[in-house]
Structure formats: structure tokens, C-alpha cells
Enzyme design. Structure first.
Site, mmCIF file in Angstrom:
data_model
loop_
_atom_site.group_PDB
_atom_site.id
_atom_site.type_symbol
_atom_site.label_atom_id
_atom_site.label_comp_id
_atom_site.label_asym_id
_atom_site.label_seq_id
_atom_site.Cartn_x
_atom_site.Cartn_y
_atom_site.Cartn_z
ATOM 1 N N HIS A 130 0.800 -1.234 0.000
ATOM 2 C CA HIS A 130 0.000 0.000 0.000
ATOM 3 C C HIS A 130 0.837 1.291 0.000
ATOM 4 C CE1 HIS A 130 -3.529 -2.465 1.021
ATOM 5 N NE2 HIS A 130 -2.807 -3.016 1.970
ATOM 6 N N ASP A 131 1.564 1.504 1.098
ATOM 7 C CA ASP A 131 2.147 2.826 1.333
ATOM 8 C C ASP A 131 3.222 3.256 0.338
ATOM 9 O OD1 ASP A 131 0.441 3.065 3.464
ATOM 10 O OD2 ASP A 131 1.930 2.518 4.974
#
Ligand SMILES: [Ca+2]
Length: 313
Positions: A243-244
Site C-alpha cells: 500500500h504505502d
């Protein structure tokens, strides 16, 4: 143009760790002014410690790390040890950090940094619940107009929820903070699950991290191995979403991402859909657009960039 000055606000988290490593590996494009920790995936004491572990893994113990809010603005903290493990960084064996925590509170660091730099010079990169950012905006409304851009990981539209059927984790943990940030008027770019669920660490991509043959390459491969077990069981996908790192990759290669500038509102009332990011993707309302909401990425380009940059550490 020079490197973009950023503050990374984070709750590491294996994928936060990879996002930070990517930023620190890219000094031509990104200057990390500081890292601010927030409670999220695990409690604050652990996220503040993990942020320093990651800086030391990158050989960057000079990056100042600040501890911020230990709980959401108006609710009890919800954590995600079931995904990230007890420490938040389960997977690789990494030494405890020796670099100090900064004494200043993360919220004050965010305020001071935006005030001392030129107007529009500093970008905020939240990778966890938006508590620190919202607190800074509430405490010092003068800084909101000074923010160059907020590039954040959070929310979802087509993919809907990962912590409840309706909500993505970062927004769900502190919907009140997210509401403040999305209503702030600062330019916002969002990396929702719609994008991050396309950034899947397949076996060949994990092997490419390990093939770097470096301490960083092995640590990242161990991290993605760890949370893959959970995510594969949950989604049945070919690998775990990273994700990040979409946030820091966007700062280097915005051309890898595409989306729509739309209105995004946060559900703060309903028990059933608390923390939902209500994105007007089809523009069916006349609510003013307030966020660039990403919907797609070039996954191969993303992993090529990530692997190449991690190889520099
Ligand atoms: Ca995170």
C-alpha cells in the site's frame, strides 16, 4: 526543480517501512525533512521505534523522528497486529534503534516546518491514520494554506473496505481526523485500495527484492513474505498489496498513476459505514472536487522503480 521537501507521517508497518526506504533511496527527487509517527497499525511506542529501525536500516540515522498522537481524535485506537504482527515490523530480524527520538511533539514539528519553509514548499505524506495532520491543522490553521500537497494512502471506492466491509483501515481508525483533512482545502492526492490492491508482491517481485543480495533487499523480502501469508488467505490474490510505497513512488514517477479529480467525503456518523471514503467517481453530485483520487497504476513500472531504488541502499 530540486528534490521535493516532505514530511512522512507514518505508523510502520512493513509497507510503511518500504515507503520510507524508497524515499530515502531517492535523494534527487525527495528530501525527507522528518518522520512523524502516529498510532495505527500498532501503538505509538512501537511505530516511533519502528520508524527509527527503518532509518537505521537505510543508514540514515540523521533523519529526525518525532512521536505524535497516541490515539485518534475522538475514538479508541484500533490496531492491526493481525496483519503486521505484534511489533508491526514482523518478518526480518532487525536490531533495536540507537538513534534518539526527537523531543519535540510531531504535531509541533509539522507546524514549525510548514511555517519556516517557503509557502508551498513542503509536501505531507501520511501513511497512517490522519490524526497528527488534523491536530496540526486544528492547532495552527495558518499552515493549511502553506502545504504544497498532501499525498496520502487511505480510503477506497471500488475496493470498498479492508477493516470493515465499508472502510479502509487508515481512514477508519480516525474518521474525524480524515474529515478535517479532506475538508481543509489543501491539495490532496489519494492512493486508495483501488490502486494499492494492484501493487501486488507476486513471487517473482519478492524474489527480485531478495536478489539484490543486500541487507535492505533481504529485509524487504522478509517483510513482504510475512504479511503475504495474511493477505493471500484474505484476498486469495497472487501476492500481498504494497500500500504505502504508492505514495513515495508517486513523488518520483507520477506518470505511473492515473485517477480522477473528484469530491471525497468521509463518513463520520454511521456505525455501519464509519470511515467510508465517499468518492464521487462518476460525478453524480455537484459537490466541489477536493482530491485527486487515484484508480490505476502501472504495476510493473512501480516494482521496477522500487527494486532499482532499494538497490541503491
Ligand atoms: Ca501505514
Amino acid at each position: 526543480m530540486g528534490a521535493r521537501k516532505i514530511i512522512i507521517d507514518t505508523d510502520p508497518g512493513q509497507d510503511d517501512a518500504v515507503a520510507i526506504l524508497l524515499a530515502l533511496a531517492s535523494p534527487d527527487e525527495i528530501e525527507v525533512l522528518g518522520i512523524t509517527a502516529v498510532a495505527g497499525n500498532v501503538p505509538l511506542a512501537l511505530t516511533a521505534k519502528n520508524a527509527r529501525i527503518v532509518c537505521e536500516l537505510a543508514g540514515r540515522s540523521d533523519v529526525p523522528v518525532y512521536a505524535g498522537c497516541d490515539r485518534p481524535l475522538g475514538r479508541k485506537l484500533v490496531t492491526a497486529e493481525h496483519v503486521h504482527g505484534k511489533t508491526g515490523l514482523n518478518g526480518p530480524v532487525l536490531p533495536d534503534p540507537t538513534m534518539p527520538m526527537q523531543q519535540e511533539h510531531a504535531v509541533d514539528f509539522i507546524i514549525d516546518t510548514l511555517r519556516i519553509h517557503d509557502n508551498g514548499a513542503v509536501t505531507l505524506c501520511p501513511l497512517g491514520p490522519l490524526t497528527n495532520i488534523a491536530m496540526a491543522f486544528e492547532k495552527a490553521p495558518d499552515i493549511v494554506g502553506r502545504v504544497a500537497e498532501i499525498v496520502l494512502m487511505g480510503g477506497a471506492y471500488f475496493e470498498v473496505g479492508n477493516i470493515t466491509p465499508a472502510a479502509e483501515f487508515n481512514i477508519y481508525v480516525d474518521p474525524q481526523a480524515a474529515d478535517i483533512v479532506f475538508k481543509s482545502g489543501a491539495p490532496i492526492t489519494v492512493m486508495p485500495l483501488d490502486v494499492t490492491h494492484k501493487a501486488l508482491v507476486t513471487r517473482p517481485r519478492n524474489d527480485a527484492f531478495r536478489a539484490l543480495g543486500s541487507r535492505v533487499g533481504n529485509a524487504v523480502a522478509d517483510m513482504t513474505d510475512f504479511f503475504e501469508r495474511f493477505d493471500k488467505e484474505k484476498y486469495g490474490s497472487e501476492g500481498a498489496p504494497l500500500h504505502d510505497p504508492c505514495v513515495t513512488a508517486y513523488l518520483i514517477r507520477p506518470d505511473l498513476f492515473s485517477g480522477r479529480h473528484v469530491n471525497v467525503e468521509i463518513e463520520t456518523q454511521s456505525e455501519l459505514t464509519l470511515g467510508m471514503t465517499v468518492a464521487d467517481w462518476w460525478r453524480v453530485t455537484n459537490r466541489a472536487p477536493n482530491a485527486m483520487f487515484m484508480g490505476d497504476l502501472d504495476a510493473d513500472g512501480f516494482f521496477d522503480l522500487l527494486t532499482e531504488r532499494l538497490g541503491r541502499l
